[in-house]
Design an enzyme around this catalytic site. Structure first.
Site, PDB file in Angstrom:
ATOM      1  N   TYR A 299      31.605   6.034  22.604  1.00 33.10           N
ATOM      2  CA  TYR A 299      30.741   5.409  23.606  1.00 33.10           C
ATOM      3  C   TYR A 299      30.826   3.893  23.501  1.00 33.10           C
ATOM      4  O   TYR A 299      30.467   3.296  22.505  1.00 33.10           O
ATOM      5  CB  TYR A 299      29.312   5.877  23.328  1.00 33.10           C
ATOM      6  CG  TYR A 299      28.273   5.624  24.366  1.00 33.10           C
ATOM      7  CD1 TYR A 299      27.809   4.340  24.632  1.00 33.10           C
ATOM      8  CD2 TYR A 299      27.680   6.680  25.048  1.00 33.10           C
ATOM      9  CE1 TYR A 299      26.817   4.119  25.561  1.00 33.10           C
ATOM     10  CE2 TYR A 299      26.677   6.471  25.985  1.00 33.10           C
ATOM     11  CZ  TYR A 299      26.246   5.192  26.232  1.00 33.10           C
ATOM     12  OH  TYR A 299      25.254   4.979  27.147  1.00 33.10           O
ATOM     13  N   TYR A 350      30.893   4.221  33.484  1.00 29.42           N
ATOM     14  CA  TYR A 350      29.782   4.267  32.535  1.00 29.42           C
ATOM     15  C   TYR A 350      28.839   5.384  32.958  1.00 29.42           C
ATOM     16  O   TYR A 350      27.897   5.185  33.705  1.00 29.42           O
ATOM     17  CB  TYR A 350      29.058   2.923  32.505  1.00 29.42           C
ATOM     18  CG  TYR A 350      27.956   2.859  31.462  1.00 29.42           C
ATOM     19  CD1 TYR A 350      28.168   3.310  30.166  1.00 29.42           C
ATOM     20  CD2 TYR A 350      26.711   2.325  31.767  1.00 29.42           C
ATOM     21  CE1 TYR A 350      27.168   3.241  29.215  1.00 29.42           C
ATOM     22  CE2 TYR A 350      25.713   2.248  30.820  1.00 29.42           C
ATOM     23  CZ  TYR A 350      25.942   2.713  29.544  1.00 29.42           C
ATOM     24  OH  TYR A 350      24.950   2.643  28.593  1.00 29.42           O
TER      25      TYR A 350
END
Length: 400
Positions: A299, A350
């Protein structure tokens, strides 16, 4: 052998996602995006949405499970859960919740999803408003009472100090962060779903980009996007009856270190992504070591979080970061540690980590746009530097 484990108890058998959009550009409401991703995941698994009997999500997702079940015509909703805590630290934890429900007999087919249409709601990351602290707020309580009076309000500001401390303590150079960004953009060029497809990034462009807050330049920071993504989980016993090969959950772990309130600047371990205890428990359940992992999806809220996350998951010692984090090492298919092979949050979308789980599954299936050869073990690392954080490891049929 400890029977209290999720290892090989469940598998991901379908994945789905909408088209990804820049922030505020989705033509559909957020709820419709969620439905589209769920239907796409069901189509991937070859099932009717009526087979779903559970939902799991995270990060204060606004799409209520009962409303989703009603819209999809689901006969009976047996499970709904949300990982407590904001941000993307709960991505893998939501999968763990779904897996636990299936393994414990609370549900048979659970969808984990995330939907975002940030242009339709309060803009994430817009100063104090992102945390509910506007000009009319009379008082600030909880963890945010520490940084806000000093102006450390945005995620970039708050996380930059942790990363800078880590870089200074371990002599990590800016080139290590640059390599993480370059790898994501490199992989996005082969992925037509990626928002940065057709927009390659060079070292010169990275170095010339403006500082957001040191050590983060523009290309060290994730995008803001609209869209939705979902996965379908069933028990391992059923998993071979679906069109795709099972992506078995080998391990999942979530939590926080001692006295580590979300991003608090008073924590005993300051320069951390908060995975030290989580990584240990993850490997114990999965019964693998870092050297067994074929590909990693980490991430990227910021490249610095990836740096800390990879070190805390044991892929290199902090002092080895400059040698480990190079574009050659991070690139598929032949790098030592292929990283964010769909383009990740920096260059694909995202989607608060859900696209990273989908890419992990595609690598197990052999269907990635940047396929690594013979992937049997894939890791996804969620939301560094928030709390709680979480990680998961998926495995192919060869791991059984």
């Amino acid at each position: 052998m400890n029977d209290r484990t999720l290892r090989h108890k469940v598998a991901i058998v379908g994945v789905g996602e909408t088209q990804y959009f820049k922030h505020g550009q989705s033509p559909d409401p957020e709820f419709k995006l969620a439905l589209k991703a769920i239907l796409a995941a069901c189509a991937s698994a070859g099932i009717s949405p009526h087979a779903i009997d559970g939902f799991a999500s995270y990060s204060d997702d606004r799409n209520d499970a009962v409303r989703l079940a009603t819209a999809l015509g689901i006969p009976e909703l047996r499970h709904s859960s949300m990982q407590w805590g904001g941000g993307g630290g709960g991505t893998a934890a939501a999968v763990a919740h779904a897996a636990a429900a299936i393994a414990g007999g609370l549900a048979d087919c659970v969808v984990v999803f995330r939907a975002l249409a940030q242009g339709q709601f309060t803009r994430y990351g817009q100063g104090g408003m992102a945390f509910g602290y506007g000009s009319a707020t009379p008082a600030i309580s909880g963890e945010m009472a520490f940084p806000v009076p000093y102006g450390a309000i945005s995620p970039a500001q708050r996380f930059a100090m942790k990363v800078r401390r880590f870089m200074e303590e371990h002599r990590v150079e800016q080139a290590a962060l640059r390599a993480i960004a370059l790898a994501s953009y490199h992989h996005a060029q082969a992925n037509p779903r990626a928002l940065m497809h057709g927009r390659p990034l060079s070292e010169e462009q990275y170095d010339a980009s403006r500082w957001i807050v040191e050590p983060f330049r523009l290309f060290d920071c994730c995008m803001e996007n609209d869209g939705a993504a979902a996965i379908v989980l069933v028990s391992a016993e059923r998993a071979r009856d679906f069109p795709h090969p099972p992506a078995y959950l080998l391990g999942a772990a979530a939590g926080a270190d001692y006295r580590h309130a979300a991003s608090s600047h008073t924590a005993p371990n300051y320069a951390t992504a908060d995975f030290r205890t989580v990584a240990r428990r993850l490997y114990e359940m999965a019964r693998v070591e870092p050297s067994d992992v074929d590909v990693v999806q980490a991430y990227e809220n910021f490249t610095g979080g990836v740096l800390l996350s990879l070190a805390e998951h044991g892929f290199f010692r902090p002092e080895e970061a400059n040698d480990a984090l190079t574009l050659e090492n991070l690139s598929a298919p032949d790098g030592r540690l292929p990283l964010n092979t769909s383009g990740g949050h920096l260059a694909e979308c995202y989607m608060h980590g859900m696209n990273l789980i989908i890419e992990s599954v595609r690598q197990i299936w052999g269907q990635s746009s940047n396929q690594v050869e013979d992937v049997d073990v894939a890791m996804m690392i969620a939301g560094p530097m928030v709390t709680p954080v979480s990680s998961l490891i998926l495995g192919s049929e060869a791991t059984r």
